[in-house]
Scaffold this motif. Sequence first.
Motif, PDB file in Angstrom:
ATOM      1  N   LYS A   1      -7.227  -6.596  -1.613  1.00  0.00           N
ATOM      2  CA  LYS A   1      -6.702  -7.837  -2.424  1.00  0.00           C
ATOM      3  C   LYS A   1      -7.776  -8.040  -3.669  1.00  0.00           C
ATOM      4  CE  LYS A   1      -4.846 -10.239   1.438  1.00  0.00           C
ATOM      5  NZ  LYS A   1      -4.880 -11.417   2.386  1.00  0.00           N
ATOM      6  N   ASP A   2      -9.089  -7.340  -3.658  1.00  0.00           N
ATOM      7  CA  ASP A   2      -9.857  -7.497  -4.783  1.00  0.00           C
ATOM      8  C   ASP A   2      -9.617  -6.685  -6.012  1.00  0.00           C
ATOM      9  OD1 ASP A   2     -11.466  -9.464  -3.238  1.00  0.00           O
ATOM     10  OD2 ASP A   2     -12.671  -7.877  -2.358  1.00  0.00           O
ATOM     11  N   LEU A   3      -8.790  -5.380  -5.371  1.00  0.00           N
ATOM     12  CA  LEU A   3      -8.375  -4.601  -6.544  1.00  0.00           C
ATOM     13  C   LEU A   3      -6.844  -4.710  -7.166  1.00  0.00           C
ATOM     14  CD1 LEU A   3      -8.931  -1.492  -4.201  1.00  0.00           C
ATOM     15  CD2 LEU A   3     -10.515  -2.426  -5.982  1.00  0.00           C
ATOM     16  N   ASP A   4      -6.806  -4.555  -8.571  1.00  0.00           N
ATOM     17  CA  ASP A   4      -5.839  -5.034  -9.095  1.00  0.00           C
ATOM     18  C   ASP A   4      -4.752  -3.750  -8.834  1.00  0.00           C
ATOM     19  OD1 ASP A   4      -6.842  -2.734 -10.575  1.00  0.00           O
ATOM     20  OD2 ASP A   4      -6.308  -3.545 -12.440  1.00  0.00           O
ATOM     21  N   ASP A   5      -3.533  -4.004  -9.160  1.00  0.00           N
ATOM     22  CA  ASP A   5      -2.374  -3.243  -9.046  1.00  0.00           C
ATOM     23  C   ASP A   5      -2.568  -1.736  -9.854  1.00  0.00           C
ATOM     24  OD1 ASP A   5      -1.116  -4.836  -7.390  1.00  0.00           O
ATOM     25  OD2 ASP A   5       0.318  -5.601  -9.086  1.00  0.00           O
ATOM     26  N   GLY A   6      -3.228  -1.364 -10.645  1.00  0.00           N
ATOM     27  CA  GLY A   6      -3.485  -0.274 -11.555  1.00  0.00           C
ATOM     28  C   GLY A   6      -4.237   0.609 -10.719  1.00  0.00           C
ATOM     29  N   SER A   7      -4.994   0.178  -9.756  1.00  0.00           N
ATOM     30  CA  SER A   7      -5.878   1.202  -8.599  1.00  0.00           C
ATOM     31  C   SER A   7      -5.023   1.804  -7.853  1.00  0.00           C
ATOM     32  CB  SER A   7      -6.763   0.257  -7.806  1.00  0.00           C
ATOM     33  OG  SER A   7      -7.669  -0.815  -8.748  1.00  0.00           O
ATOM     34  N   PHE A   8      -3.769   1.575  -7.774  1.00  0.00           N
ATOM     35  CA  PHE A   8      -2.893   2.314  -7.028  1.00  0.00           C
ATOM     36  C   PHE A   8      -1.713   3.066  -7.645  1.00  0.00           C
ATOM     37  CE2 PHE A   8      -4.626  -1.375  -4.493  1.00  0.00           C
ATOM     38  CZ  PHE A   8      -5.244  -0.470  -3.547  1.00  0.00           C
ATOM     39  N   THR A   9      -1.636   2.913  -9.208  1.00  0.00           N
ATOM     40  CA  THR A   9      -0.623   3.370  -9.737  1.00  0.00           C
ATOM     41  C   THR A   9      -1.206   4.287 -10.875  1.00  0.00           C
ATOM     42  OG1 THR A   9      -0.591   1.756 -11.289  1.00  0.00           O
ATOM     43  CG2 THR A   9       0.820   1.494  -9.232  1.00  0.00           C
ATOM     44  N   ASP A  10      -0.350   4.891 -11.829  1.00  0.00           N
ATOM     45  CA  ASP A  10      -0.868   5.968 -12.749  1.00  0.00           C
ATOM     46  C   ASP A  10      -1.096   5.071 -14.233  1.00  0.00           C
ATOM     47  OD1 ASP A  10      -0.561   7.856 -11.191  1.00  0.00           O
ATOM     48  OD2 ASP A  10       1.468   8.446 -11.670  1.00  0.00           O
TER      49      ASP A  10
END
Length: 172
Positions: A62-71
């Motif tokens: 939850k501390d990471l933003d969505d950009g951490s998992f996308t391109d």
Amino acid sequence: MTDLNNSNRGGDGSPSEEPDEEWARFERSHEDDLRDVAGSRAAKRFERHARRQKRKALLSVKDLDDGSFTDDLGAGRGPRDFTGPSILDAPDDDFTPPNPSLGRPRTSLLVFAVLLVAGIAGVIAAAFLPSLAGALGTICGTAAVIGGAGLLIMRRESRSPGRDPDDDGARV
């Protein structure tokens, strides 16, 4: 029956003491019991567990933003986005490419190799042919020994120190 609507009032209907004062009075009256509970094995185990959980939960998904998992990493931020010069492309002055030309094999090398292979095959065949085992075993065993010894001697000669492969022994 309990009057739930007036839970802030004491039993006589007057307003109760402040919650902090009530808690302090409770702690004073049960000080010995609370000390025993705090020193118990279960309390210590709970404290260790709480410390471990606090260390474990330093980073959560939850501390990471969505950009951490996308391109949306952007150029030059991924592991395969390196655009600088490779160490493999750097010139190396000491590098000499190998000479893949082996040349023609020496005749003696081929003769010894054929003797070794034929000798081993003949000894195996002698095991399956009991009528010819004596003669075939003797001849093929001798051929295998001669072929193996010849290859071993040739190998030692080629590795002897101070011998240049281009030196044919002619002197002026």
